[in-house]
Design a protein around this motif. Structure first.
Motif, PDB file in Angstrom:
ATOM      1  N   ASP A  33     -38.515  37.426   2.995  1.00 47.31           N
ATOM      2  CA  ASP A  33     -38.568  38.716   3.237  1.00 47.31           C
ATOM      3  C   ASP A  33     -38.336  39.646   2.191  1.00 47.31           C
ATOM      4  O   ASP A  33     -37.826  39.117   0.922  1.00 47.31           O
ATOM      5  CB  ASP A  33     -37.446  39.223   4.347  1.00 47.31           C
ATOM      6  CG  ASP A  33     -38.104  40.511   5.049  1.00 47.31           C
ATOM      7  OD1 ASP A  33     -39.059  40.924   5.028  1.00 47.31           O
ATOM      8  OD2 ASP A  33     -37.036  41.180   5.912  1.00 47.31           O
ATOM      9  N   ILE A  34     -38.813  40.855   2.388  1.00 51.97           N
ATOM     10  CA  ILE A  34     -38.605  41.832   1.255  1.00 51.97           C
ATOM     11  C   ILE A  34     -37.344  42.062   1.090  1.00 51.97           C
ATOM     12  O   ILE A  34     -36.876  42.093  -0.108  1.00 51.97           O
ATOM     13  CB  ILE A  34     -39.437  43.061   1.598  1.00 51.97           C
ATOM     14  CG1 ILE A  34     -40.812  42.935   1.644  1.00 51.97           C
ATOM     15  CG2 ILE A  34     -39.009  44.391   0.588  1.00 51.97           C
ATOM     16  CD1 ILE A  34     -41.517  44.145   2.275  1.00 51.97           C
ATOM     17  N   ASN A  35     -36.206  42.307   2.074  1.00 47.73           N
ATOM     18  CA  ASN A  35     -34.949  42.480   1.773  1.00 47.73           C
ATOM     19  C   ASN A  35     -33.999  41.460   1.463  1.00 47.73           C
ATOM     20  O   ASN A  35     -32.875  41.394   1.383  1.00 47.73           O
ATOM     21  CB  ASN A  35     -34.431  43.085   3.140  1.00 47.73           C
ATOM     22  CG  ASN A  35     -35.043  44.663   3.619  1.00 47.73           C
ATOM     23  OD1 ASN A  35     -35.465  45.223   2.268  1.00 47.73           O
ATOM     24  ND2 ASN A  35     -35.227  44.823   4.576  1.00 47.73           N
ATOM     25  N   SER A  36     -34.578  40.064   1.186  1.00 49.07           N
ATOM     26  CA  SER A  36     -33.764  39.054   1.053  1.00 49.07           C
ATOM     27  C   SER A  36     -33.057  38.976  -0.317  1.00 49.07           C
ATOM     28  O   SER A  36     -31.996  38.620  -0.296  1.00 49.07           O
ATOM     29  CB  SER A  36     -34.813  37.661   1.064  1.00 49.07           C
ATOM     30  OG  SER A  36     -35.529  37.755   0.001  1.00 49.07           O
ATOM     31  N   GLU A  37     -33.696  39.811  -1.213  1.00 45.32           N
ATOM     32  CA  GLU A  37     -32.966  39.973  -2.568  1.00 45.32           C
ATOM     33  C   GLU A  37     -31.796  40.763  -2.320  1.00 45.32           C
ATOM     34  O   GLU A  37     -30.775  40.804  -3.106  1.00 45.32           O
ATOM     35  CB  GLU A  37     -33.795  40.733  -3.577  1.00 45.32           C
ATOM     36  CG  GLU A  37     -34.968  39.928  -4.056  1.00 45.32           C
ATOM     37  CD  GLU A  37     -35.976  40.804  -4.795  1.00 45.32           C
ATOM     38  OE1 GLU A  37     -35.888  41.768  -5.089  1.00 45.32           O
ATOM     39  OE2 GLU A  37     -36.863  39.956  -5.461  1.00 45.32           O
ATOM     40  N   LYS A  38     -31.673  41.909  -1.231  1.00 51.50           N
ATOM     41  CA  LYS A  38     -30.546  42.575  -1.033  1.00 51.50           C
ATOM     42  C   LYS A  38     -29.327  41.618  -0.295  1.00 51.50           C
ATOM     43  O   LYS A  38     -28.324  42.123  -0.801  1.00 51.50           O
ATOM     44  CB  LYS A  38     -30.858  43.613  -0.040  1.00 51.50           C
ATOM     45  CG  LYS A  38     -31.690  44.704  -0.608  1.00 51.50           C
ATOM     46  CD  LYS A  38     -32.109  45.824   0.133  1.00 51.50           C
ATOM     47  CE  LYS A  38     -32.913  46.875  -0.445  1.00 51.50           C
ATOM     48  NZ  LYS A  38     -33.036  48.146   0.427  1.00 51.50           N
ATOM     49  N   PHE A  39     -29.757  40.681   0.425  1.00 51.44           N
ATOM     50  CA  PHE A  39     -28.862  39.570   0.878  1.00 51.44           C
ATOM     51  C   PHE A  39     -28.213  38.957  -0.367  1.00 51.44           C
ATOM     52  O   PHE A  39     -26.896  38.766  -0.283  1.00 51.44           O
ATOM     53  CB  PHE A  39     -29.356  38.819   1.971  1.00 51.44           C
ATOM     54  CG  PHE A  39     -29.756  39.338   3.125  1.00 51.44           C
ATOM     55  CD1 PHE A  39     -28.594  39.765   3.893  1.00 51.44           C
ATOM     56  CD2 PHE A  39     -30.865  39.382   3.559  1.00 51.44           C
ATOM     57  CE1 PHE A  39     -28.640  40.292   5.036  1.00 51.44           C
ATOM     58  CE2 PHE A  39     -31.137  39.960   4.952  1.00 51.44           C
ATOM     59  CZ  PHE A  39     -30.023  40.454   5.660  1.00 51.44           C
ATOM     60  N   ILE A  40     -29.015  38.653  -1.247  1.00 47.99           N
ATOM     61  CA  ILE A  40     -28.348  37.848  -2.239  1.00 47.99           C
ATOM     62  C   ILE A  40     -27.708  38.594  -3.199  1.00 47.99           C
ATOM     63  O   ILE A  40     -26.388  38.309  -3.664  1.00 47.99           O
ATOM     64  CB  ILE A  40     -29.551  37.040  -3.183  1.00 47.99           C
ATOM     65  CG1 ILE A  40     -30.384  35.950  -2.372  1.00 47.99           C
ATOM     66  CG2 ILE A  40     -28.981  36.512  -4.422  1.00 47.99           C
ATOM     67  CD1 ILE A  40     -31.556  35.709  -3.056  1.00 47.99           C
ATOM     68  N   GLY A  41     -27.932  39.666  -3.383  1.00 43.39           N
ATOM     69  CA  GLY A  41     -27.287  40.873  -4.053  1.00 43.39           C
ATOM     70  C   GLY A  41     -25.969  41.239  -3.513  1.00 43.39           C
ATOM     71  O   GLY A  41     -24.972  41.374  -4.143  1.00 43.39           O
TER      72      GLY A  41
END
Length: 73
Positions: free
Chosen positions: A24-32
């Protein structure tokens, strides 16, 4: 305190793993967010918990300890 650290560690791992699994687009926010939680909150709490009643002088290598090490060998 120990259980609290384990819970935060587990939450941070869940965030990081779910960020890699979810496409998803927000998957990088989960990782961060998981990385931020791990390195800026969990690790300092863990270090404080482990070093709480320790003397720093016991872990510093000085001339007296060097002499003891040489005498033992």
């Amino acid at each position: 305190m120990k259980i609290f650290i384990y819970v935060l560690f587990t939450i941070s791992l869940i965030f990081i793993i779910s960020g890699y699994i979810i496409e998803d687009i927000n998957s990088e926010k989960f990782i961060g967010g998981g990385t931020f939680l791990l390195f800026f909150i969990v690790i300092p709490l863990f270090l404080y918990y482990r070093w709480q009643n320790k003397k720093l002088k016991d872990f510093i290598l000085d001339n007296e300890k060097l002499k003891k090490m040489k005498d033992n060998n």
